[in-house]
Design a protein around this motif. Structure first.
Motif, PDB file in Angstrom:
ATOM      1  N   ASP A 218       0.810  -1.217   0.000  1.00 47.01           N
ATOM      2  CA  ASP A 218       0.000   0.000   0.000  1.00 47.01           C
ATOM      3  C   ASP A 218       0.845   1.270   0.000  1.00 47.01           C
ATOM      4  O   ASP A 218       0.343   2.358   0.288  1.00 47.01           O
ATOM      5  CB  ASP A 218      -0.931   0.010   1.222  1.00 47.01           C
ATOM      6  N   SER A 219       2.117   1.154  -0.323  1.00 52.78           N
ATOM      7  CA  SER A 219       2.988   2.327  -0.328  1.00 52.78           C
ATOM      8  C   SER A 219       2.669   3.237  -1.515  1.00 52.78           C
ATOM      9  O   SER A 219       2.102   2.808  -2.515  1.00 52.78           O
ATOM     10  CB  SER A 219       4.455   1.899  -0.398  1.00 52.78           C
ATOM     11  N   GLN A 220       3.053   4.499  -1.371  1.00 51.96           N
ATOM     12  CA  GLN A 220       2.881   5.444  -2.475  1.00 51.96           C
ATOM     13  C   GLN A 220       3.737   5.036  -3.672  1.00 51.96           C
ATOM     14  O   GLN A 220       3.395   5.338  -4.814  1.00 51.96           O
ATOM     15  CB  GLN A 220       3.255   6.849  -2.014  1.00 51.96           C
ATOM     16  N   LYS A 221       4.831   4.328  -3.408  1.00 49.49           N
ATOM     17  CA  LYS A 221       5.666   3.828  -4.501  1.00 49.49           C
ATOM     18  C   LYS A 221       4.848   2.929  -5.425  1.00 49.49           C
ATOM     19  O   LYS A 221       4.912   3.052  -6.652  1.00 49.49           O
ATOM     20  CB  LYS A 221       6.853   3.058  -3.931  1.00 49.49           C
ATOM     21  N   ASN A 222       4.085   2.019  -4.836  1.00 55.15           N
ATOM     22  CA  ASN A 222       3.260   1.135  -5.655  1.00 55.15           C
ATOM     23  C   ASN A 222       2.131   1.888  -6.326  1.00 55.15           C
ATOM     24  O   ASN A 222       1.732   1.562  -7.454  1.00 55.15           O
ATOM     25  CB  ASN A 222       2.703  -0.010  -4.810  1.00 55.15           C
ATOM     26  N   LYS A 223       1.588   2.885  -5.644  1.00 54.18           N
ATOM     27  CA  LYS A 223       0.550   3.703  -6.273  1.00 54.18           C
ATOM     28  C   LYS A 223       1.099   4.373  -7.529  1.00 54.18           C
ATOM     29  O   LYS A 223       0.443   4.388  -8.572  1.00 54.18           O
ATOM     30  CB  LYS A 223       0.036   4.767  -5.305  1.00 54.18           C
ATOM     31  N   GLN A 224       2.328   4.910  -7.431  1.00 56.19           N
ATOM     32  CA  GLN A 224       2.940   5.566  -8.584  1.00 56.19           C
ATOM     33  C   GLN A 224       3.196   4.574  -9.711  1.00 56.19           C
ATOM     34  O   GLN A 224       3.066   4.920 -10.893  1.00 56.19           O
ATOM     35  CB  GLN A 224       4.252   6.242  -8.168  1.00 56.19           C
ATOM     36  N   ARG A 225       3.566   3.339  -9.361  1.00 53.95           N
ATOM     37  CA  ARG A 225       3.766   2.312 -10.391  1.00 53.95           C
ATOM     38  C   ARG A 225       2.467   2.062 -11.149  1.00 53.95           C
ATOM     39  O   ARG A 225       2.465   1.961 -12.380  1.00 53.95           O
ATOM     40  CB  ARG A 225       4.252   1.009  -9.755  1.00 53.95           C
ATOM     41  N   ILE A 226       1.363   1.961 -10.417  1.00 58.93           N
ATOM     42  CA  ILE A 226       0.069   1.711 -11.054  1.00 58.93           C
ATOM     43  C   ILE A 226      -0.343   2.903 -11.915  1.00 58.93           C
ATOM     44  O   ILE A 226      -0.824   2.746 -13.050  1.00 58.93           O
ATOM     45  CB  ILE A 226      -1.007   1.392  -9.999  1.00 58.93           C
ATOM     46  N   GLU A 227      -0.151   4.113 -11.407  1.00 58.92           N
ATOM     47  CA  GLU A 227      -0.514   5.301 -12.180  1.00 58.92           C
ATOM     48  C   GLU A 227       0.329   5.397 -13.451  1.00 58.92           C
ATOM     49  O   GLU A 227      -0.180   5.757 -14.522  1.00 58.92           O
ATOM     50  CB  GLU A 227      -0.342   6.558 -11.325  1.00 58.92           C
ATOM     51  N   ASN A 228       1.609   5.062 -13.358  1.00 56.31           N
ATOM     52  CA  ASN A 228       2.495   5.090 -14.526  1.00 56.31           C
ATOM     53  C   ASN A 228       2.037   4.102 -15.591  1.00 56.31           C
ATOM     54  O   ASN A 228       2.090   4.379 -16.791  1.00 56.31           O
ATOM     55  CB  ASN A 228       3.925   4.769 -14.095  1.00 56.31           C
ATOM     56  N   ILE A 229       1.552   2.937 -15.126  1.00 59.73           N
ATOM     57  CA  ILE A 229       1.045   1.924 -16.058  1.00 59.73           C
ATOM     58  C   ILE A 229      -0.095   2.490 -16.891  1.00 59.73           C
ATOM     59  O   ILE A 229      -0.106   2.391 -18.126  1.00 59.73           O
ATOM     60  CB  ILE A 229       0.574   0.670 -15.287  1.00 59.73           C
ATOM     61  N   PHE A 230      -1.070   3.101 -16.226  1.00 58.79           N
ATOM     62  CA  PHE A 230      -2.265   3.530 -16.944  1.00 58.79           C
ATOM     63  C   PHE A 230      -2.034   4.802 -17.756  1.00 58.79           C
ATOM     64  O   PHE A 230      -2.813   5.102 -18.653  1.00 58.79           O
ATOM     65  CB  PHE A 230      -3.430   3.668 -15.974  1.00 58.79           C
ATOM     66  N   GLU A 231      -0.967   5.533 -17.456  1.00 60.36           N
ATOM     67  CA  GLU A 231      -0.610   6.667 -18.306  1.00 60.36           C
ATOM     68  C   GLU A 231      -0.059   6.199 -19.648  1.00 60.36           C
ATOM     69  O   GLU A 231      -0.202   6.866 -20.660  1.00 60.36           O
ATOM     70  CB  GLU A 231       0.430   7.547 -17.601  1.00 60.36           C
ATOM     71  N   LYS A 232       0.592   5.022 -19.641  1.00 66.34           N
ATOM     72  CA  LYS A 232       1.279   4.543 -20.839  1.00 66.34           C
ATOM     73  C   LYS A 232       0.573   3.380 -21.523  1.00 66.34           C
ATOM     74  O   LYS A 232       1.001   2.931 -22.584  1.00 66.34           O
ATOM     75  CB  LYS A 232       2.711   4.132 -20.475  1.00 66.34           C
ATOM     76  N   LEU A 233      -0.499   2.880 -20.907  1.00 65.65           N
ATOM     77  CA  LEU A 233      -1.202   1.729 -21.474  1.00 65.65           C
ATOM     78  C   LEU A 233      -2.067   2.178 -22.649  1.00 65.65           C
ATOM     79  O   LEU A 233      -2.830   3.132 -22.549  1.00 65.65           O
ATOM     80  CB  LEU A 233      -2.074   1.069 -20.399  1.00 65.65           C
ATOM     81  N   ASN A 234      -1.906   1.486 -23.783  1.00 65.99           N
ATOM     82  CA  ASN A 234      -2.654   1.843 -24.998  1.00 65.99           C
ATOM     83  C   ASN A 234      -3.835   0.919 -25.257  1.00 65.99           C
ATOM     84  O   ASN A 234      -4.786   1.301 -25.939  1.00 65.99           O
ATOM     85  CB  ASN A 234      -1.726   1.806 -26.224  1.00 65.99           C
ATOM     86  N   LYS A 235      -3.773  -0.300 -24.739  1.00 67.99           N
ATOM     87  CA  LYS A 235      -4.850  -1.264 -24.957  1.00 67.99           C
ATOM     88  C   LYS A 235      -5.468  -1.637 -23.625  1.00 67.99           C
ATOM     89  O   LYS A 235      -4.759  -1.905 -22.661  1.00 67.99           O
ATOM     90  CB  LYS A 235      -4.324  -2.515 -25.668  1.00 67.99           C
ATOM     91  N   PHE A 236      -6.781  -1.671 -23.585  1.00 70.47           N
ATOM     92  CA  PHE A 236      -7.487  -1.941 -22.334  1.00 70.47           C
ATOM     93  C   PHE A 236      -8.403  -3.152 -22.508  1.00 70.47           C
ATOM     94  O   PHE A 236      -8.759  -3.528 -23.624  1.00 70.47           O
ATOM     95  CB  PHE A 236      -8.319  -0.725 -21.913  1.00 70.47           C
ATOM     96  N   ASP A 237      -8.772  -3.733 -21.401  1.00 66.31           N
ATOM     97  CA  ASP A 237      -9.700  -4.860 -21.408  1.00 66.31           C
ATOM     98  C   ASP A 237     -11.098  -4.315 -21.657  1.00 66.31           C
ATOM     99  O   ASP A 237     -11.758  -3.806 -20.743  1.00 66.31           O
ATOM    100  CB  ASP A 237      -9.625  -5.598 -20.065  1.00 66.31           C
ATOM    101  N   GLU A 238     -11.562  -4.437 -22.887  1.00 67.74           N
ATOM    102  CA  GLU A 238     -12.848  -3.858 -23.271  1.00 67.74           C
ATOM    103  C   GLU A 238     -14.034  -4.660 -22.762  1.00 67.74           C
ATOM    104  O   GLU A 238     -15.184  -4.275 -22.986  1.00 67.74           O
ATOM    105  CB  GLU A 238     -12.911  -3.704 -24.794  1.00 67.74           C
ATOM    106  N   ARG A 239     -13.770  -5.763 -22.080  1.00 66.23           N
ATOM    107  CA  ARG A 239     -14.870  -6.503 -21.456  1.00 66.23           C
ATOM    108  C   ARG A 239     -15.401  -5.741 -20.247  1.00 66.23           C
ATOM    109  O   ARG A 239     -16.531  -5.966 -19.818  1.00 66.23           O
ATOM    110  CB  ARG A 239     -14.388  -7.897 -21.037  1.00 66.23           C
ATOM    111  N   LEU A 240     -14.563  -4.876 -19.693  1.00 65.76           N
ATOM    112  CA  LEU A 240     -14.961  -4.061 -18.544  1.00 65.76           C
ATOM    113  C   LEU A 240     -15.649  -2.789 -19.016  1.00 65.76           C
ATOM    114  O   LEU A 240     -15.342  -2.276 -20.098  1.00 65.76           O
ATOM    115  CB  LEU A 240     -13.727  -3.665 -17.730  1.00 65.76           C
ATOM    116  N   PRO A 241     -16.569  -2.245 -18.219  1.00 61.47           N
ATOM    117  CA  PRO A 241     -17.099  -0.921 -18.544  1.00 61.47           C
ATOM    118  C   PRO A 241     -15.957   0.085 -18.631  1.00 61.47           C
ATOM    119  O   PRO A 241     -14.926  -0.057 -17.958  1.00 61.47           O
ATOM    120  CB  PRO A 241     -18.025  -0.616 -17.356  1.00 61.47           C
ATOM    121  N   LYS A 242     -16.141   1.116 -19.429  1.00 60.65           N
ATOM    122  CA  LYS A 242     -15.057   2.058 -19.718  1.00 60.65           C
ATOM    123  C   LYS A 242     -14.467   2.676 -18.459  1.00 60.65           C
ATOM    124  O   LYS A 242     -13.262   2.910 -18.369  1.00 60.65           O
ATOM    125  CB  LYS A 242     -15.560   3.153 -20.654  1.00 60.65           C
ATOM    126  N   GLU A 243     -15.289   2.942 -17.458  1.00 57.81           N
ATOM    127  CA  GLU A 243     -14.795   3.631 -16.266  1.00 57.81           C
ATOM    128  C   GLU A 243     -13.834   2.777 -15.443  1.00 57.81           C
ATOM    129  O   GLU A 243     -13.113   3.294 -14.584  1.00 57.81           O
ATOM    130  CB  GLU A 243     -15.952   4.075 -15.384  1.00 57.81           C
TER     131      GLU A 243
END
Length: 267
Positions: free
Chosen positions: A93-118
């Protein structure tokens, strides 16, 4: 558009549409098996399978607040809110891991479209003292206010640091093994910080590797919850996830390929 010409009927042409071809999705599969339930506690063994590698954990949760039952679910990453911080950078639950997750979604181009967009681009966890983690998406999980917690659209159940069923509300406490705590007379999972960190890190690393690729793949997280209650388990038994899982679901033996030698043609 493609077409097929029939050999015996050259004047007849069949037309067909070719589907769009993209990189094979990266599959993250979670098989969560309920093995013990005394009416108040749910103990599960969990197999996290990523590209052929298996990782095993035990989970504990409270029967009265557990919304997930047998069935198929989708998963998506969540990141904690900023209400507080974990000093230990290795804590899941560290902020380090939060930043890792945020960095992922800033650079992710393809998403799992089975999920609602939000939910495709991750989600901030608005619960007080929220956790980084993986949430189970439940299609029919309406918003609902309880005495001391709120059920949020998209599903509240996620995996986080917790040892005892009584301290896990609507979620799964993750550990490397489960055992009765004689002092508190309550089932618990052990080494929860390390186990949750390992569980989450395996998933985050998969995303981090994906965003470095020139051609990204869609990452799909599938979760299966299954009941396989073991009647012969005693309260004092130590539940070791890998051993019990492979006992209940023995690995398939690899079939040896049959070698076929071509026969030469003798003239």
């Amino acid at each position: 558009m493609g077409r097929v010409t029939l050999r015996n009927y050259p004047n007849q042409i069949l037309h067909f549409n070719l589907p769009e071809i993209e990189s094979d999705p990266v599959k993250i599969k979670i098989h969560m098996v309920r093995v013990y339930n005394d009416g108040e506690t749910i103990i599960s063994i969990l197999c996290l399978r990523i590209e052929g590698a298996n990782h095993y954990y035990a989970t504990v949760t409270n029967e009265t607040t557990s919304p997930a039952r047998e069935g198929e679910y989708l998963g998506y990453l969540i990141r904690r809110n900023d209400s507080d911080d974990e000093d230990d950078v290795n804590h899941p639950d560290s902020q380090k891991n939060k930043q890792r997750i945020e960095n992922i979604f800033e650079k992710l181009n393809k998403f799992d479209e089975r999920l609602p967009k939000e939910y495709q681009n991750g989600k901030q966890n608005y619960n007080y003292g929220g956790h980084n983690g993986l949430r189970i998406f439940q299609h029919n999980m309406p918003f609902k206010k309880f005495t001391n917690w709120t059920r949020i659209n998209g599903g509240n159940r996620f995996f986080h640091v917790a040892n005892y069923a009584s301290s896990v509300i609507g979620c799964e406490g993750v550990g490397f093994y489960a055992k009765m705590d004689d002092e508190y007379s309550e089932y618990a999972v052990w080494e929860s910080v390390k186990a949750t960190g390992d569980f989450l890190n395996n998933i985050i690393e998969t995303y981090e590797e994906n965003i470095t690729k020139k051609e990204q793949s869609t990452i799909e997280i599938d979760i299966e919850v299954e009941d396989n209650i073991q009647k012969n388990m005693k309260k004092g038994d130590r539940i070791t996830p890998e051993n019990l899982y492979n006992k209940l679901y023995p690995p398939r033996e690899k079939v040896k390929a049959i070698e076929i030698k071509p026969h030469g043609i003798k003239l």
